[in-house]
Design an enzyme around this catalytic site. Sequence first.
Site, PDB file in Angstrom:
ATOM      1  N   LYS A 173       0.834  -1.202   0.000  1.00 44.82           N
ATOM      2  CA  LYS A 173       0.000   0.000   0.000  1.00 44.82           C
ATOM      3  C   LYS A 173       0.872   1.257   0.000  1.00 44.82           C
ATOM      4  O   LYS A 173       1.890   1.305   0.671  1.00 44.82           O
ATOM      5  CB  LYS A 173      -0.907   0.012   1.234  1.00 44.82           C
ATOM      6  CG  LYS A 173      -2.089  -0.960   1.133  1.00 44.82           C
ATOM      7  CD  LYS A 173      -3.010  -0.787   2.322  1.00 44.82           C
ATOM      8  CE  LYS A 173      -4.247  -1.657   2.172  1.00 44.82           C
ATOM      9  NZ  LYS A 173      -5.167  -1.504   3.326  1.00 44.82           N
ATOM     10  N   HIS A 271       2.172  -3.559   7.830  1.00 43.82           N
ATOM     11  CA  HIS A 271       1.247  -2.680   8.551  1.00 43.82           C
ATOM     12  C   HIS A 271       1.967  -1.409   8.982  1.00 43.82           C
ATOM     13  O   HIS A 271       3.051  -1.475   9.556  1.00 43.82           O
ATOM     14  CB  HIS A 271       0.695  -3.387   9.806  1.00 43.82           C
ATOM     15  CG  HIS A 271      -0.326  -4.432   9.504  1.00 43.82           C
ATOM     16  ND1 HIS A 271      -0.667  -5.431  10.397  1.00 43.82           N
ATOM     17  CD2 HIS A 271      -1.108  -4.641   8.409  1.00 43.82           C
ATOM     18  CE1 HIS A 271      -1.592  -6.206   9.859  1.00 43.82           C
ATOM     19  NE2 HIS A 271      -1.874  -5.745   8.662  1.00 43.82           N
TER      20      HIS A 271
END
Length: 299
Positions: A173, A271
Amino acid sequence: MDWNLAKKGFKNYLKLERSLAKHSIEAYLRDIDKITQFLASVEKNTAPLAIKTKDLKDLLVWVNELGMLATSQARLISGIKAFYKYLVMEDFLKQSPAELIEAPKTRRKLPDVLTVYEVEELIAALDLSKVENTRNKAMLETLYSCGLRVSELIGLKLSNFYPEDEFIKITGKGNKERLVPIGTVAVKNIEIYRESTRRQITIVKGNEDYIFLNKRGTKLSRISVFTLIKDLALKTGIQKNISPHTFRHSFATHLIEGGADLRAVQEMLGHESITTTEIYTHLDRDFLKQTIQQFHPRS
């Protein structure tokens, strides 16, 4: 400043400064569209810089009455806060009207997780006499070995695959890169696929570097991986809501059950916040509780 001009500037900020993916940017812009939709519904023509905290609170009442879930409301508030933070940062506003807006309390839903046996059962259900299942086995082993998102799996490239070192380089991401260890079983199955099925495919120009290809010689689609896993779940009779992400959840849960360091798991999953990874400690506690109930003489 009108809404179109404000949205255009916000879009450029998300793209250039925050390096967000296209679908993430679109999600943020949809959040801002909710404000203009609300204003139209109450016949107000308030400009973005004239919006007050009360307007945003009225917006939340409106979406709640429309039946928007608490999780979606929280997402909407996050988008609006980001928008007004951008306007403050660019000196269009001195203070954000969204600053005092609170998201509704949401209960974090623990995802379905496969047991080690169920992972093995799903992979074993592949009929290896079918050519495409050599690739499918390599994909599932990679998903489980590395805890990848489905977009990261289908985007995996030969130039980012280091079998001798047992590492792969992932672009996740926000175009952030990370190195992830890959197990020997996954490496072995990728090499088998490369030396057999993949060699027989006529690869379309521009797709040469992608590891996993369809029979037409192009990069796989997300939906094809979802379909494969849903079909295997039906075939094996596993009564869980299974998707490619289930392999990612299972990867993390099994690592933590085995005693892995939480920050190491955070790094491998990509994350940004360790709070996101901490959901797997809740799963681990459930596992421990079940173990005590099953094996402790006083349970």
